[in-house]
Structures are given as C-alpha cells and as structure tokens.
Scaffold this active site. Sequence first.
Site, PDB file in Angstrom:
ATOM      1  N   ARG A 153       0.828  -1.208   0.000  1.00 21.79           N
ATOM      2  CA  ARG A 153       0.000   0.000   0.000  1.00 21.79           C
ATOM      3  C   ARG A 153       0.862   1.257   0.000  1.00 21.79           C
ATOM      4  O   ARG A 153       0.479   2.288  -0.548  1.00 21.79           O
ATOM      5  CB  ARG A 153      -0.948  -0.011   1.199  1.00 21.79           C
ATOM      6  CG  ARG A 153      -1.994   1.091   1.158  1.00 21.79           C
ATOM      7  CD  ARG A 153      -3.130   0.812   2.110  1.00 21.79           C
ATOM      8  NE  ARG A 153      -3.918  -0.315   1.635  1.00 21.79           N
ATOM      9  CZ  ARG A 153      -4.625  -1.112   2.429  1.00 21.79           C
ATOM     10  NH1 ARG A 153      -4.623  -0.907   3.730  1.00 21.79           N
ATOM     11  NH2 ARG A 153      -5.333  -2.109   1.933  1.00 21.79           N
ATOM     12  N   GLY A 154       2.019   1.180   0.627  1.00 20.30           N
ATOM     13  CA  GLY A 154       2.905   2.335   0.636  1.00 20.30           C
ATOM     14  C   GLY A 154       3.323   2.733  -0.763  1.00 20.30           C
ATOM     15  O   GLY A 154       3.274   3.910  -1.140  1.00 20.30           O
TER      16      GLY A 154
END
Length: 333
Positions: free
Chosen positions: A272-273
């Site tokens: 997700r980063g």
Amino acid sequence: MTRPFPFSALVGQQEMKTAMLLTAVDPGIGGVLVFGDRGTGKSTAVRALAALLPPITVVAGSLTNAESPERLAEWERQGGDLREVPTPVVDLPLGATEDRVLGALDIERALTRGEKAFEPGLLARANRGYLYIDEVNLLEDHLVDLLLDVAQSGENVIEREGLSVRHDARFVLVGSGNPEEGELRPQLLDRFGLSVEVGSPTDMEERIEVIRRRVAYETDPEGFVAAWAPRDLAIREAILAARARLTATEMPDAALRDCAQLCVTLGSDGLRGELTLMRAARAKAAYDGASAVARDHIRAIAPMALGHRLRRDPLDEAGSSARVARAVEDVLA
C-alpha cells in the site's frame, strides 16, 4: 449563511494544504490524517477546500448525491432533473450511533404506513464529498470497523430488520486528532493515504498574520471572501487542470523503482505504501503541470505518504519524519 474561510487565505501549514489539494486531484489517494495541536486550522482547511471546489452534479432528490439516474440506489425514488450542489462535507461526531452512520429502518413510515423503508445515514450524505472526523483517534472500535469496510469497498451495505439495501459511499476521509490523547488503530491508520503533523506557528509575524486575517474575516465575511476569491479561483482551475491531465501523466519505470526502493529501505509492510506514493506523486506532478513523475515529486510526497506506515524501531529514537528523510536522502540522492 456565512461562507467558509477562503482556502488561499490560510496562513502556513503548507504540508497540510498540499495533502488536501492532492486528494482533490485524485480522491483515490485515500484521504488525509492530520495530527497536531488544537486550533491549527485543520477543520477550517477541510471546509475551505470543499468550498472552492466546483459544485457536483446530482439527481434532484437523491439522498446519496447520485450523479446520474443510473447511479441511484434501488431504494431511492426514481426520476428527477440534474442539478448542481456544493461538494458535501459531513462531520462524523464521536458519539454517533451505528444507525446514524450507516442508516436504518424508517420507524415513522413503518408505524404509520406499515412499510419497510430505509433512512440513509451520514455515509450516504458524504458520498462524492468529504467525511470529516475530528478526534478520530477517540472513535469507538465498532465505528472504526464499519469505516474500514466501507472505505475499502466504496459501498455501504446494510442488512437488518428484514432490510437489505446498499448504496455508493465514495468519499475522501479526513481525520484529525491530538496524538497525546491516544493512538489510532493500525488498521484505520493504514487506510489513510497521507498523514501530516501540524503545530502552532512559532514565527511571530506568521502568528500575527493569522490573527489579522481571522479578525478581518469575522468583521466582514462577505468582503473578505470576495477579496480572496480570485486566488481561490486560481486554485480551483489548477485542480481541474490537474484532474484533466492526471491519466496522461506518465509514471516512468525509474519512478516506480524509486517508490519501491524507498518502501523496502523503510521496511513498510505490504504494497500500500508504494501504491499510495505512486498515486500521490502522480497527482503532484499533474498539479505542477509536469508530463511525467520525477524524483522531485516523489521527494515532496514521501514524508506524508510513508511516515505513518513505518514499523516502530526501539533502537532508533528518531521520529518517523526523520527516518523517511534519511531514506529519501539515501535513495533519491
């Protein structure tokens, strides 16, 4: 009704304003979390941003801000002309019940007409707008769980008391709070695309300017808003232009590699980063008028996209911002 404080008149807090502008360019970034002192313009900035955005087109009478008759929920009355309304900003109070947030059975119609009808909640009103939660770190766990489900799916589903209804619930989630009053659950923290920390200004001239503008606004709201309207209009046009060029903004392989390397260096969990960093950097490039994402865009966005995703390192006394800055210097030097 007094118009919101102009976005362009906000003094300082550049990182917070940038994060909010990027979510206006690409709502898919995932919202903004603002932690810091009280009285630093967090809620003012949210309402100011929504006020400068162009109105949205909705079906008249739609309780979910449907943009076309095809997007009306099954339980909504069909028909109605299209009309323009301001971008909605909905406050979710800490003491809100589950029924008020999700929606519930319309008791009045059930008792008077014997009909099972749905009464929409706050999530329906926030569709295609902003859902603002002050003191989000104090939100009850069961409401956090509900928000996690809806934020991931973009749809609110209610099944209770013989009712089974659903409607669109796509909104930019903005949360604010004071970290001294409690931490945010990791599951919800991870759902915010960007996170920034704000503090009271320490520069004397900046503090004086904040007071000066606030007094001017309270003395003559209409005149103050009119004076700043050209600058707000310029920001609106920049947002619309960025939206138009967003999909055409290139994300070179070198930029993707930089995003991945930053996350690996920082040890962030999952992907997700990288995905958030990529979307935010592309939105920044589009807002700046660039045709492709460059390292400067990634460098500007990395602290707010990755700072809240780091594992705690007991051997490293530096804060998350310092750790991200170190990684940026190493990877993007």
